[in-house]
Design an enzyme around this catalytic site. Structure first.
Site, PDB file in Angstrom:
ATOM      1  N   ASP A  10       0.958  -1.135  -0.105  1.00 58.18           N
ATOM      2  CA  ASP A  10      -0.042   0.036  -0.056  1.00 58.18           C
ATOM      3  C   ASP A  10       0.946   1.270   0.022  1.00 58.18           C
ATOM      4  O   ASP A  10       2.033   0.993  -0.339  1.00 58.18           O
ATOM      5  CB  ASP A  10      -1.077  -0.092   0.980  1.00 58.18           C
ATOM      6  CG  ASP A  10      -0.372   0.077   2.519  1.00 58.18           C
ATOM      7  OD1 ASP A  10       0.994   0.154   2.553  1.00 58.18           O
ATOM      8  OD2 ASP A  10      -1.143   0.393   3.585  1.00 58.18           O
ATOM      9  N   CYS A  67       3.191  -3.162   3.806  1.00 55.27           N
ATOM     10  CA  CYS A  67       2.505  -2.120   4.355  1.00 55.27           C
ATOM     11  C   CYS A  67       3.275  -1.337   5.328  1.00 55.27           C
ATOM     12  O   CYS A  67       4.601  -1.634   5.512  1.00 55.27           O
ATOM     13  CB  CYS A  67       1.143  -2.568   4.697  1.00 55.27           C
ATOM     14  SG  CYS A  67       0.744  -3.555   6.065  1.00 55.27           S
ATOM     15  N   THR A  69       3.070  -1.660   8.521  1.00 57.08           N
ATOM     16  CA  THR A  69       3.617  -2.627   9.712  1.00 57.08           C
ATOM     17  C   THR A  69       3.652  -4.045   9.239  1.00 57.08           C
ATOM     18  O   THR A  69       4.471  -4.796   9.848  1.00 57.08           O
ATOM     19  CB  THR A  69       2.378  -2.552  10.895  1.00 57.08           C
ATOM     20  OG1 THR A  69       1.453  -2.912  10.448  1.00 57.08           O
ATOM     21  CG2 THR A  69       2.355  -1.217  11.413  1.00 57.08           C
ATOM     22  N   HIS A  99      10.206 -24.281   8.090  1.00 58.05           N
ATOM     23  CA  HIS A  99       9.210 -24.985   9.111  1.00 58.05           C
ATOM     24  C   HIS A  99       7.498 -24.838   8.468  1.00 58.05           C
ATOM     25  O   HIS A  99       6.847 -25.725   8.571  1.00 58.05           O
ATOM     26  CB  HIS A  99       9.184 -24.474  10.464  1.00 58.05           C
ATOM     27  CG  HIS A  99      10.341 -25.024  11.022  1.00 58.05           C
ATOM     28  ND1 HIS A  99      10.471 -25.067  12.526  1.00 58.05           N
ATOM     29  CD2 HIS A  99      11.424 -25.631  10.612  1.00 58.05           C
ATOM     30  CE1 HIS A  99      11.740 -25.616  13.076  1.00 58.05           C
ATOM     31  NE2 HIS A  99      12.569 -25.853  11.613  1.00 58.05           N
ATOM     32  N   HIS A 134       7.151 -31.170   9.657  1.00 55.76           N
ATOM     33  CA  HIS A 134       6.596 -29.831   9.099  1.00 55.76           C
ATOM     34  C   HIS A 134       5.520 -29.804   8.186  1.00 55.76           C
ATOM     35  O   HIS A 134       4.421 -28.893   8.223  1.00 55.76           O
ATOM     36  CB  HIS A 134       7.635 -28.784   8.368  1.00 55.76           C
ATOM     37  CG  HIS A 134       8.972 -28.751   9.369  1.00 55.76           C
ATOM     38  ND1 HIS A 134       8.841 -28.222  10.639  1.00 55.76           N
ATOM     39  CD2 HIS A 134      10.174 -28.944   9.262  1.00 55.76           C
ATOM     40  CE1 HIS A 134      10.004 -28.312  11.271  1.00 55.76           C
ATOM     41  NE2 HIS A 134      10.652 -28.862  10.391  1.00 55.76           N
TER      42      HIS A 134
HETATM   43  C1  RB5 Z   1      -1.553   2.598   6.749  1.00 57.43           C
HETATM   44  O1  RB5 Z   1      -1.447   3.812   7.332  1.00 57.43           O
HETATM   45  C2  RB5 Z   1      -1.310   1.489   7.564  1.00 57.43           C
HETATM   46  O2  RB5 Z   1      -2.542   1.229   8.194  1.00 57.43           O
HETATM   47  C3  RB5 Z   1      -1.209   0.348   6.731  1.00 57.43           C
HETATM   48  O3  RB5 Z   1      -0.024   0.649   5.893  1.00 57.43           O
HETATM   49  C4  RB5 Z   1      -0.732  -1.029   7.697  1.00 57.43           C
HETATM   50  O4  RB5 Z   1       0.176  -0.989   8.379  1.00 57.43           O
HETATM   51  C5  RB5 Z   1      -1.857  -1.723   7.868  1.00 57.43           C
HETATM   52  O5  RB5 Z   1      -1.744  -3.115   8.587  1.00 57.43           O
END
Ligand code: RB5
Length: 146
Positions: A10, A67, A69, A99, A134
């Protein structure tokens, strides 16, 4: 021949996606970029879905989803039935392949610096699934989740 890598992000993962695409091409991997193609704000489930569908359709391909996180990408891809692993270090990435036979690597651009991220990507690509016990455990994921 290296496996084809299907990649998506994203806006929160866009810059790291561009770094990964360049590295993958330098390392000799065919790359399919499922977008986005700019930094405009967008919704991660749509790109996770595009990559997951392609991975489901071809056992030889591996995926990368980035993304901010890595969490939203991992949640979406796993819900779509593709084993996907959010990795923050190289050991995570090696074990996710050896695994868990993870088919999609999920990363957080706001979590992991570029140098480490490239090491994680390399570890994921270069580690083979261990099979044997596994495989039994992976099969059990589907059994218990029914
Ligand atoms: C976008 O702001 C953020 O929420 C997205 O990139 C991601 O971290 C979501 O899990």
């Amino acid at each position: 021949m290296n496996r084809t890598i299907v990649i998506g992000s994203d806006h929160g993962g866009f810059n790291l996606k561009q770094v990964f695409i360049k590295a993958l091409k330098d390392w000799g991997y065919p790359v399919e970029d499922e977008g986005p193609d700019c930094l405009d704000s967008c919704d991660y489930p749509l790109f996770a879905a595009r990559v997951s569908e392609k991975i489901k359709a071809d056992d030889d391909k591996l995926g990368v989803l980035i993304c901010g996180t890595g969490q939203g990408m991992a949640m979406t891809a796993n819900r779509m039935g593709v084993r996907s692993a959010l990795c923050t270090n190289e050991f995570h990435a090696r074990m996710a392949r050896e695994h868990n036979d993870a088919r999609i690597l999920c990363m957080g651009e706001r979590v992991t610096g570029q140098g480490l991220a490239l090491g994680i990507l390399k570890a994921f690509l270069e580690t083979k699934f261990g099979g044997e016990r596994h495989q039994r455990r992976i099969d059990l994921i589907d059994t218990v989740a029914k």
